[in-house]
Design an enzyme around this catalytic site. Structure first.
Site, PDB file in Angstrom:
ATOM      1  N   ASP A  12     -12.428  -0.271   3.334  1.00 54.03           N
ATOM      2  CA  ASP A  12     -12.024   0.309   4.618  1.00 54.03           C
ATOM      3  C   ASP A  12     -10.766  -0.343   5.186  1.00 54.03           C
ATOM      4  O   ASP A  12     -10.588  -0.425   6.404  1.00 54.03           O
ATOM      5  CB  ASP A  12     -13.168   0.226   5.652  1.00 54.03           C
ATOM      6  CG  ASP A  12     -14.455   0.777   5.101  1.00 54.03           C
ATOM      7  OD1 ASP A  12     -14.397   1.841   4.468  1.00 54.03           O
ATOM      8  OD2 ASP A  12     -15.514   0.150   5.279  1.00 54.03           O
ATOM      9  N   LYS A  15      -6.716   2.004   2.716  1.00 59.09           N
ATOM     10  CA  LYS A  15      -6.073   2.316   1.430  1.00 59.09           C
ATOM     11  C   LYS A  15      -5.759   3.813   1.306  1.00 59.09           C
ATOM     12  O   LYS A  15      -4.810   4.194   0.648  1.00 59.09           O
ATOM     13  CB  LYS A  15      -6.977   1.901   0.256  1.00 59.09           C
ATOM     14  CG  LYS A  15      -7.219   0.416   0.168  1.00 59.09           C
ATOM     15  CD  LYS A  15      -8.095   0.067  -1.013  1.00 59.09           C
ATOM     16  CE  LYS A  15      -9.493   0.644  -0.922  1.00 59.09           C
ATOM     17  NZ  LYS A  15     -10.317   0.145   0.192  1.00 59.09           N
ATOM     18  N   GLY A  39     -14.723   6.027   0.751  1.00 57.10           N
ATOM     19  CA  GLY A  39     -14.371   7.019   1.762  1.00 57.10           C
ATOM     20  C   GLY A  39     -12.946   6.756   2.200  1.00 57.10           C
ATOM     21  O   GLY A  39     -12.670   5.756   2.849  1.00 57.10           O
ATOM     22  N   HIS A  40     -12.033   7.606   1.750  1.00 57.53           N
ATOM     23  CA  HIS A  40     -10.632   7.402   2.094  1.00 57.53           C
ATOM     24  C   HIS A  40     -10.200   8.443   3.124  1.00 57.53           C
ATOM     25  O   HIS A  40     -10.342   9.640   2.897  1.00 57.53           O
ATOM     26  CB  HIS A  40      -9.759   7.508   0.840  1.00 57.53           C
ATOM     27  CG  HIS A  40      -9.944   6.356  -0.096  1.00 57.53           C
ATOM     28  ND1 HIS A  40      -9.468   6.333  -1.384  1.00 57.53           N
ATOM     29  CD2 HIS A  40     -10.560   5.173   0.082  1.00 57.53           C
ATOM     30  CE1 HIS A  40      -9.791   5.178  -1.946  1.00 57.53           C
ATOM     31  NE2 HIS A  40     -10.457   4.470  -1.083  1.00 57.53           N
ATOM     32  N   GLN A 219     -13.063   0.603  -2.525  1.00 59.23           N
ATOM     33  CA  GLN A 219     -13.736  -0.584  -1.974  1.00 59.23           C
ATOM     34  C   GLN A 219     -12.718  -1.731  -1.838  1.00 59.23           C
ATOM     35  O   GLN A 219     -11.523  -1.474  -1.751  1.00 59.23           O
ATOM     36  CB  GLN A 219     -14.941  -1.017  -2.830  1.00 59.23           C
ATOM     37  CG  GLN A 219     -16.127  -0.066  -2.748  1.00 59.23           C
ATOM     38  CD  GLN A 219     -16.029   1.099  -3.719  1.00 59.23           C
ATOM     39  OE1 GLN A 219     -15.698   0.934  -4.871  1.00 59.23           O
ATOM     40  NE2 GLN A 219     -16.327   2.293  -3.253  1.00 59.23           N
ATOM     41  N   LEU A 327      -2.366  -2.221  12.723  1.00 60.12           N
ATOM     42  CA  LEU A 327      -1.807  -3.232  13.630  1.00 60.12           C
ATOM     43  C   LEU A 327      -1.918  -2.753  15.079  1.00 60.12           C
ATOM     44  O   LEU A 327      -2.119  -3.552  15.993  1.00 60.12           O
ATOM     45  CB  LEU A 327      -0.341  -3.494  13.251  1.00 60.12           C
ATOM     46  CG  LEU A 327       0.324  -4.667  13.930  1.00 60.12           C
ATOM     47  CD1 LEU A 327      -0.386  -5.977  13.604  1.00 60.12           C
ATOM     48  CD2 LEU A 327       1.799  -4.775  13.537  1.00 60.12           C
TER      49      LEU A 327
END
Ligand code: IMP
Length: 421
Positions: A12, A15, A39-40, A219, A327
């Protein structure tokens, strides 16, 4: 020409966005580990997707998308994702499934449930561990088996019979019907049969021909079976060290290795998490960062950036570059804490313990950095960010010894800074 994208935390890290951005310049995108536990989150032409199995190249025309040998494939999930994406792009993405990739079958999900490991470890309940376990025990079914239906039926009949003997008192296992399973599997597989082949050969040829190949990790390093916080890990190699084995090509051929890290830390599921925050700041990070699992919807545990863990991940992957994400979530936080060492048994250490018990006993030693209140929108260079955000980026570079090549400060593709290193 080859680039690998790897998570440096517990998954998470963002990516999905980074891979989607870089995939637009790739000829081939290769997913090399895990399965639909990933999960992207991807925003493509203004539409948000949560992908689990398809490589990020599916959004672009002319890109070959490869599921390599180290991936575990659930054909139902794959079919549903491809249907959704085909409707969006107005065509069918090019796909190659490694003949040696293992298949997740309905009994893998069932086994995870009846063994209780889903609840115990807080897994994604996608049948991941039972599938990799079958692979290691040499009783798995591989994509290539779909091309030889008689052999497939034989192997399935044998495996189902074995399961029935092992789980003699379980009604759901007793009800398994090998013939029915094979019929269903072959019907689902029908549209994919032409896509199953020699992925290692295709990857090797693409690399030899100097094509732009992007390796997409799922992952994160701290969930790696060997180098993560065992046993609270996933069942595949999530690192650059594991990539070569999955794809069947020596890993040194991949020169650019981007380690993705979030500006703070999150974790889903059970397991030690030294910098976890159980206070209002943790809640703030979760809400601001939308920290809920893409695959399971579970709230993610949130905490400060843990550079001891990141440093370990940088070493395991030989990361040549960092991509710092989310950020913007830290905007408005008065004081940002960063952990560079742990206290363990009265001593200070910068070593990341691989034993979960030892890690549970570690306490974070924090350094505090001033936060910023200005929004980050419109920044095109790191220098356009508020001074304190620039300092945060530099602090991470100095602590890890790896340059930050990409800074992401929002989900949209344009909310990204690319630096030439
Ligand atoms: P499994 O991969 O479903 O066996 O789950 C093992 C552990 O890895 C659990 O803690 C999951 O929450 C975690 N996990 C698996 N995939 C991901 C991911 O893509 N992102 C974050 N955590 C994950």
């Amino acid at each position: 020409m080859a680039t690998a994208i790897l998570g440096l935390q517990w998954g998470d890290e963002g990516k999905g966005k980074i891979t989607h951005l870089l995939a637009q310049d790739a000829d081939m995108v290769v997913r090399f580990n895990g399965g639909p536990n990933a999960g992207h989150t991807v925003i493509d032409r203004g539409v948000k997707f949560g992908t689990h199995l398809v490589p990020a190249g599916v959004f672009y025309d002319g890109t070959l998308n490869v599921l390599a040998g180290g991936v575990v494939v659930d054909l139902d999930v794959l079919r549903a994702e491809l249907e959704e994406i085909s409707a969006h792009i107005g065509g069918s993405p090019d796909l190659l499934i490694a003949e040696n990739a293992h298949l997740i079958l309905p009994y893998h999900r069932l086994l995870e449930e009846i063994e209780g490991s889903g609840a115990h470890f807080g897994t994604t309940r996608r049948g991941i561990a039972p599938t990799y376990r079958d692979k290691a025990a040499k009783v798995g079914i591989r994509a290539g088996d779909l091309l030889r239906p008689d052999r497939l039926r034989e192997r399935l009949a044998w495996r189902v019979d074995q399961l029935k003997r092992q789980w003699a008192t379980n009604e759901q296992v007793a009800a398994l019907d090998a013939e029915g399973l094979a019929d269903g599997l072959l019907a689902t597989a029908e549209p994919f049969l032409e896509s199953i082949g020699d992925a290692a050969g295709a990857i090797r040829s693409a690399l030899d021909a100097g094509r732009r190949v992007l390796f997409e990790g799922a992952q994160g390093t701290l969930l790696d079976l060997d180098h993560g916080t065992y046993p609270y890990v996933t069942s595949s190699s999530t690192t650059f060290a594991g990539l070569g084995n999955s794809i069947g090509v020596p890993a040194p051929n991949v020169a650019r290795r981007i380690g993705v890290l979030k500006a703070y830390t999150t974790r889903v599921g059970e397991g030690p998490f030294t910098t976890e925050l159980d206070d209002d700041t943790g809640i703030l990070l979760r809400e601001r960062g939308g920290e809920f699992g893409v695959t399971t919807g579970r709230p993610r545990r949130c905490g400060w950036l843990d550079l001891v863990a990141v440093d370990h991940a940088v070493s395991v992957n030989g990361a040549t570059e960092l991509a710092l994400t989310k950020l913007d979530v830290l905007t408005g936080v008065d004081e940002i804490k960063v952990c560079r060492t742990y206290r363990l048994d009265g001593r200070t250490t910068d070593r990341f313990p691989l034993s979960a018990d030892e890690m549970e006993a570690c306490e974070p030693v924090y350094e505090a950095l001033p936060g910023w209140s200005e929004g980050l929108s419109g920044a095109e260079r790191v220098e356009d960010l508020p001074a304190q955000a620039v300092d945060y980026v530099r602090f991470i570079e100095e602590a890890t010894g790896v340059p930050v090549g990409i800074v992401s400060y929002g989900p949209a593709p344009e909310e990204t800074i690319h630096r030439t290193l």
